[in-house]
Enzyme design. Structure first.
Site, PDB file in Angstrom:
ATOM      1  N   ASP A 482       9.645 -16.608 -10.295  1.00  0.00           N
ATOM      2  CA  ASP A 482       9.019 -16.023  -9.221  1.00  0.00           C
ATOM      3  C   ASP A 482       8.441 -17.041  -7.689  1.00  0.00           C
ATOM      4  O   ASP A 482       8.996 -17.277  -6.956  1.00  0.00           O
ATOM      5  CB  ASP A 482       7.344 -14.629  -9.091  1.00  0.00           C
ATOM      6  CG  ASP A 482       8.223 -13.387  -9.047  1.00  0.00           C
ATOM      7  OD1 ASP A 482       8.977 -13.232  -8.798  1.00  0.00           O
ATOM      8  OD2 ASP A 482       7.312 -12.725  -9.009  1.00  0.00           O
ATOM      9  N   ASP A 555       8.107  -6.945 -11.368  1.00  0.00           N
ATOM     10  CA  ASP A 555       6.532  -6.606 -11.418  1.00  0.00           C
ATOM     11  C   ASP A 555       6.165  -5.157 -12.534  1.00  0.00           C
ATOM     12  O   ASP A 555       4.171  -5.500 -12.667  1.00  0.00           O
ATOM     13  CB  ASP A 555       5.707  -6.233  -9.774  1.00  0.00           C
ATOM     14  CG  ASP A 555       6.729  -7.506  -9.328  1.00  0.00           C
ATOM     15  OD1 ASP A 555       6.640  -8.174  -9.353  1.00  0.00           O
ATOM     16  OD2 ASP A 555       6.821  -7.592  -8.469  1.00  0.00           O
TER      17      ASP A 555
END
Length: 707
Positions: A482, A555
């Site tokens: 990420d 997420d």
């Protein structure tokens, strides 16, 4: 405020040399000044110098013409030096066009004479030279001269095309002098279109005493949709993780309910009970029971039936229930290993780079829509139709005995759920391709959130972790992934683009200017900016500027794998506790005393809140895993270390192996009712299984003595 106008010798407020001394007025004034001639900032400074409290810059046709200025002294400018408006930017001949006789036009003073305006304005009244066809789509009903004359040899007319009349930004002037850039001033300024200016000027001419008031639309101080998206993310992550442990939970409930029913102990509560019992076996095979004080008491006949129940019958009852559970088809599952975790970053990176370079965003939408259709069928529609059929005593039957590829039969309820779910998915997909900004459609974004939630539930019911070791590798790899694709790739790409943000927004924000894209929204430079659907979205509340709060499904599901692990671990300990004679209540008395799921959910909520706060404070998209991974993984590791269970959690905990053995293994009666591996598992996993017939600290007691 009283509207005032510039003097005739400085009508555009662009000549700073003839401005009078700074003046003030007892009545607040708003300066009405035409566009053109100089920068907006110069007009604002001049208006402030003249004592105005605000500025209204209004559009004019004349502002779109200019002269090709030369430094030659005493140069005589002619019509050949006129710089005419720009095609597409200022006018569009595809909207409407007309030929205006040259003898009706005036270019004195250069570059444009405002007396031409009536001739270039199409009204319901006749008498002007502009003739638009009835089918023309010129919203402004005004035209600009293009400079193209016909015929070429002896021109008699000039082409006039539909003028764009849109609102514009009062942008800064890059040519401001250094001295002017150091000035600090504050004066409200607005821009109005040619059409709006015409209406306002007519009203002022009719009533010179008219007063004007400037308003600014309210902007919410806080983004409430960000709070809602946070709550939605926490709820879905917790729900999907909780549901992933349903096999252990259902088995525990079935065992407790059936054993209680058959033994006559109907007062046993599987969640929490005010009464605890102690059963033990003696050397001669008989059993005794002691009871701690409580609010609920068994009837004498029930106590007698329970105490007189032969051990052999109790074992047979348990084995019968386990056979029933095992006969139920087990859903397909994939247990992730370290290799899968490492492979994640490889395939995810490859997919992300493929989308970045090939721009195949539409293909992703199609696959996602059909994948989510399958999820909502399994999570919503099929269980709903089965519940309805059960309520109204409707018997399900097979429509097709065998589908292609040996997929098995298709029942009536399954067919109904299939049609409903995929029909909903296709309708959602149609909206995404046919509407310019589908996220403003209520059905679209609500359905997208529902589809995303079902996808998370399906994912966590299928993909599972069985150790902290794999969870650590996966989450740390995802954490670095990420950060790299959000923050590092702008330093490596040619246009300083963040690959993650570019792909997430279907190619990044539009390359065209706001003004250009308002005129030509279908232009290729105005495409993009619409996020891919693999996320939760909630439009901003009471915010005229639009926009949405977003939360990617990654997420949810990546930290959700860890949440699912803790939920399954807690339920496995409860199941083993029930099998060994407890009531399964040891883990729910305090969320932080024995259980892992609730503390990790709280940690997830804190991490997600920190991510949203960072977006709000930094005004830049944040990788949520940057905050979620330390919070969730750190919480599990700390609790495991403090309870002395970290080594067991690290690699294939015994509680999970024991629960799986009970549900899906052979589980002979010696494993459940005698000294066995499961007994050791239950004891070492701190399940509150008392030894030698003694109650544990929570009041639970073993079903049998483990001597």
């Amino acid at each position: 405020m009283l509207p005032v106008f510039p003097s005739n010798d400085n009508p555009l407020l662009c000549n700073k040399d003839i401005l009078p001394a700074t003046t003030t007025s007892s009545i607040p004034q708003v300066m009405m000044v035409p566009r053109g001639g100089c920068a907006f900032e110069e007009k604002a400074i001049a208006a402030l110098h003249l004592g105005a409290s605000a500025v209204i810059v209004y559009g004019t046709l004349a502002s779109r013409y200019s002269l090709n200025v030369t430094n030659v002294t005493d140069y005589q400018y002619t019509t050949n030096d006129i710089i005419y408006p720009r095609d597409k930017s200022d006018y569009d001949c595809d909207k409407a066009s007309a030929q205006i006789p040259l003898d009706q036009l005036s270019f004195s003073p250069l570059p444009y004479d405002s007396n031409n305006d009536p001739k270039l304005t199409s009204t319901t009244q006749g008498g002007n030279g502009l003739l638009f066809s009835p089918g023309d789509s010129c919203v402004s009903q005004r035209a600009l001269l293009t400079g193209r004359t016909t015929p070429e040899n002896n021109p008699t007319s000039m082409e006039a095309c539909c003028a764009w009349d849109t609102y514009i930004w009062l942008y800064n002037d890059q040519k401001f002098t250094t001295l002017e850039q150091t000035l600090t001033f504050d004066i409200p300024s607005v821009y109005i279109t040619i059409k709006d200016a015409g209406n306002l000027l007519n009203a002022i001419q009719s009533d010179p005493s008219i007063m004007l008031t400037l308003y600014r639309r309210d902007e919410p101080e806080y983004n409430l949709s960000a709070l809602l998206i946070w709550a939605l993310g926490v709820f879905v992550a917790a729900l999907a993780s909780y549901m992933s442990a349903s096999e252990y939970r259902n088995a525990k409930n079935i065992i407790v309910a059936k054993l209680a029913q058959r033994n006559g102990a109907n007062n046993i509560n599987t969640a929490s009970s005010d009464e605890t019992r102690t059963l033990s076996t003696t050397t001669d095979g008989t059993r005794s029971r002691s009871k701690s004080p409580g609010k609920v008491h068994s009837e004498p006949s029930q106590q007698q039936a329970l105490s007189e129940k032969p051990l052999q019958d109790l074992e047979d009852d348990f084995q019968n229930e386990m056979s029933t559970i095992r006969s139920t088809p087990r859903e397909e599952e994939l247990e992730l290993g370290v290799g899968h975790a490492v492979g994640f970053v490889v395939f995810a990176s490859g997919g992300l780079l493929t989308l970045f370079f090939l721009k195949a965003y539409s293909v992703v939408k199609v696959f996602y829509a059909f994948g989510c259709s399958s999820s909502i069928m399994q999570v919503i529609f099929l269980p709903l139709y089965q519940r309805i059929a059960k309520k109204f005593n409707v018997k399900d039957r097979n429509l097709v005995k065998s589908l292609f590829c040996d997929l098995g039969p298709l029942s009536l309820l399954e067919a109904a759920a299939l049609v409903t779910s995929y029909g909903t998915g296709i309708f959602w997909l149609t909206i995404s391709f046919t509407q310019r900004h589908p996220e403003s459609n209520l059905f679209y974004w609500v359905m997208q959130d529902i589809m995303g939630a079902c996808m998370c539930i399906t994912f966590l019911n299928t993909i599972k972790l069985n150790s902290i070791k794999v969870a650590s590798v996966l989450l740390i790899v995802a954490f670095l992934y990420d950060i790299f694709f959000v923050f590092i790739t702008p330093l490596l790409t040619r246009g300083s683009e963040s690959i993650m943000i570019t792909v997430a927004t279907s190619g990044g924000p539009p390359k065209g200017s706001h003004d250009w894209c308002e005129k030509y929204p279908d232009d290729k430079d105005c495409q993009g900016g619409n996020p891919l659907p693999m996320l939760f979205t909630i439009p901003r509340i009471a915010d005229y500027r639009g926009g949405s709060s977003l939360l990617g499904l990654g997420d949810i599901v990546l930290p959700g794998l860890l949440l699912s692990f803790t939920a399954r671990y807690d339920e496995a300990k409860r199941l083993l506790g029930i099998v060994r004679g407890g009531n399964g209540d040891t883990l729910v008395r305090c969320c932080c005393n024995g259980g892992y799921f609730v503390p990790v959910v709280i940690a997830y909520a804190i991490g997600l809140f920190m991510a949203n706060a960072a977006v709000y404070l930094m005004n830049y998209g944040q990788p949520a895993l940057l905050y979620l991974v330390p919070c969730c993984l750190g919480t599990v590791s700390f609790l495991g270390w403090r309870r002395g269970e970290l080594s067991d959690l690290w690699d294939n905990p015994r509680a999970l192996r024991g629960a799986d053995s009970i549900l899906y293994g052979d589980t002979p009666r010696s494993v459940v009712f005698g000294n066995s591996e499961v007994a050791a598992i239950a004891t070492e996993a701190n399940l509150g299984v008392a030894q030698n017939g003694q109650n544990d600290d929570s009041g639970n007691a073993p079903l049998l003595n483990l001597t």
